[in-house]
Design a protein around this motif. Sequence first.
Motif, PDB file in Angstrom:
ATOM      1  N   GLY A 155      -6.771  -5.283   5.360  1.00  0.00           N
ATOM      2  CA  GLY A 155      -7.790  -4.291   5.035  1.00  0.00           C
ATOM      3  C   GLY A 155      -7.230  -3.113   4.270  1.00  0.00           C
ATOM      4  N   LEU A 156      -5.946  -2.803   4.508  1.00  0.00           N
ATOM      5  CA  LEU A 156      -5.309  -1.725   3.739  1.00  0.00           C
ATOM      6  C   LEU A 156      -5.313  -2.053   2.258  1.00  0.00           C
ATOM      7  N   LEU A 157      -5.198  -3.339   1.926  1.00  0.00           N
ATOM      8  CA  LEU A 157      -5.165  -3.726   0.510  1.00  0.00           C
ATOM      9  C   LEU A 157      -6.556  -3.928  -0.053  1.00  0.00           C
ATOM     10  N   ARG A 158      -7.476  -4.501   0.752  1.00  0.00           N
ATOM     11  CA  ARG A 158      -8.736  -4.958   0.165  1.00  0.00           C
ATOM     12  C   ARG A 158      -9.782  -3.870   0.050  1.00  0.00           C
ATOM     13  N   LEU A 159      -9.830  -2.935   0.982  1.00  0.00           N
ATOM     14  CA  LEU A 159     -10.868  -1.903   0.907  1.00  0.00           C
ATOM     15  C   LEU A 159     -10.502  -0.911  -0.189  1.00  0.00           C
ATOM     16  N   ASP A 160     -11.528  -0.289  -0.796  1.00  0.00           N
ATOM     17  CA  ASP A 160     -11.246   0.388  -2.062  1.00  0.00           C
ATOM     18  C   ASP A 160     -11.232   1.905  -1.993  1.00  0.00           C
ATOM     19  N   SER A 161     -11.520   2.515  -0.835  1.00  0.00           N
ATOM     20  CA  SER A 161     -11.372   3.962  -0.781  1.00  0.00           C
ATOM     21  C   SER A 161     -10.619   4.331   0.484  1.00  0.00           C
ATOM     22  N   PHE A 162     -10.040   5.539   0.493  1.00  0.00           N
ATOM     23  CA  PHE A 162      -9.236   5.922   1.656  1.00  0.00           C
ATOM     24  C   PHE A 162     -10.085   5.977   2.910  1.00  0.00           C
ATOM     25  N   TYR A 163     -11.332   6.472   2.774  1.00  0.00           N
ATOM     26  CA  TYR A 163     -12.177   6.607   3.963  1.00  0.00           C
ATOM     27  C   TYR A 163     -12.512   5.246   4.566  1.00  0.00           C
ATOM     28  N   ALA A 164     -12.553   4.188   3.745  1.00  0.00           N
ATOM     29  CA  ALA A 164     -12.755   2.855   4.316  1.00  0.00           C
ATOM     30  C   ALA A 164     -11.451   2.307   4.869  1.00  0.00           C
ATOM     31  N   ARG A 165     -10.336   2.619   4.179  1.00  0.00           N
ATOM     32  CA  ARG A 165      -9.051   2.054   4.597  1.00  0.00           C
ATOM     33  C   ARG A 165      -8.585   2.583   5.938  1.00  0.00           C
ATOM     34  N   ILE A 166      -8.975   3.811   6.280  1.00  0.00           N
ATOM     35  CA  ILE A 166      -8.443   4.410   7.501  1.00  0.00           C
ATOM     36  C   ILE A 166      -8.915   3.645   8.735  1.00  0.00           C
ATOM     37  N   HIS A 167     -10.012   2.869   8.610  1.00  0.00           N
ATOM     38  CA  HIS A 167     -10.494   2.130   9.771  1.00  0.00           C
ATOM     39  C   HIS A 167      -9.727   0.835  10.005  1.00  0.00           C
TER      40      HIS A 167
ATOM     41  N   ILE B  71     -13.659  -6.691   6.462  1.00  0.00           N
ATOM     42  CA  ILE B  71     -12.442  -6.796   5.659  1.00  0.00           C
ATOM     43  C   ILE B  71     -12.365  -8.154   4.979  1.00  0.00           C
TER      44      ILE B  71
ATOM     45  N   LEU C 143      -0.711   6.571   6.006  1.00  0.00           N
ATOM     46  CA  LEU C 143      -1.430   5.554   6.775  1.00  0.00           C
ATOM     47  C   LEU C 143      -0.670   4.234   6.750  1.00  0.00           C
TER      48      LEU C 143
ATOM     49  N   LEU D 157     -17.534   3.326   9.496  1.00  0.00           N
ATOM     50  CA  LEU D 157     -17.282   2.368   8.420  1.00  0.00           C
ATOM     51  C   LEU D 157     -18.561   1.661   8.011  1.00  0.00           C
TER      52      LEU D 157
ATOM     53  N   ARG E 270       0.834  -1.208   0.000  1.00  0.00           N
ATOM     54  CA  ARG E 270       0.000   0.000   0.000  1.00  0.00           C
ATOM     55  C   ARG E 270       0.865   1.253   0.000  1.00  0.00           C
TER      56      ARG E 270
END
Lengths: 93, 103, 162
Positions: B31-43, C82, A38, C137, A26
Amino acid sequence: MNAILPFAVNFALACFALAMLCALIRLLRGPAAQDRILALDTLYINGMLTILMLGIGFGAAIYFDIALLIALFGFVGSTALAKFLLRGEVIEP
Amino acid sequence: MTAADVPLWAALPAALLLVCGGLLTVVGSLGLLRLDSFYARIHAPTMGGTLGAGCVLLASMLVSTALAQRPVVHELLITLFILITAPVTTMLLMRAAILRSQE
Amino acid sequence: MKRRPRVPLLPVVLAMVWLLFNDSLSAGHILLGVVFALLVSATVRRLRPLPAWPRRLHVAVGLIWHVFVDIVRSNIGVGRVILGTTRRQPSIGFLRIPLDLRDPHGLAMLAIIITGTPGTVWAGHDAASNVLTLHILDLKDEETWIRTIKNSYERPLMEIFE
């Protein structure tokens, strides 16, 4: 004597290596700058946990101090980067 | 004195905690790789940052207590530090992302 | 409330951190830790004009337990999102919550609790209207989120800090 703890240590080390690999991908791919920061944040927490894991595996107390230093400097670094994104400068006049 | 010399009463819960912490951290980073937008990835990395780190630090406390034959609790320092500082970076990144998407 | 003797939090916490860091309870380290804590808090007083006076610490025990349970539960929730057991991208969104809490230390604790729980991130706070913006989320029903934040986090923090 018992092999359960070395097995768990090795399993957790493999998990952290995989997690660091994900964060690294990432970090290299990330479309926006905040994605990269991040990923860097995740990378330092995972690295700190890896160091702690080595400490458990070798039974040495010195790894605790290394982990504490990584936690301190990682926080300062990623916060400075995030602050730079927020304002355009790190230390405000 | 290495990991194989830890008595069973400490080794069993420590091993369980280490496996839990490793799985939580790897799922969070996935989750950093699989989620597709930054707002989802931050969680996603919050998982590894809170409960994953907590599990590993508790296990480290157990093992060093068993090895030193006296209560060793100075891993609490890292736990407290991570719990207080990890949200600060996340909040700053969130506000930076909102600011940059408005421009 | 003014008459009750209050313990300043910062020197106590600093002395405990010193003892934890050196991993010992010997008399010399206790003395050194107390001196260090008093020196640092006397220096920092000039920088921070607002000392924290938490009260009713038994409420804090319940709050910490509640936060721990919520962290475990939302870890499982975020992990399911996830790993894709629900087979859909989550419905992310912002949520605005009007707050009653005004104390700055209470707001800081609320920010750390909310952001430390996976699945919710503090996204902003308007000081004039005291409205909190949250990023969530898995935003399914807004009423449950508002009730959770206000009842289980905000009310204990108001009891502790105000």
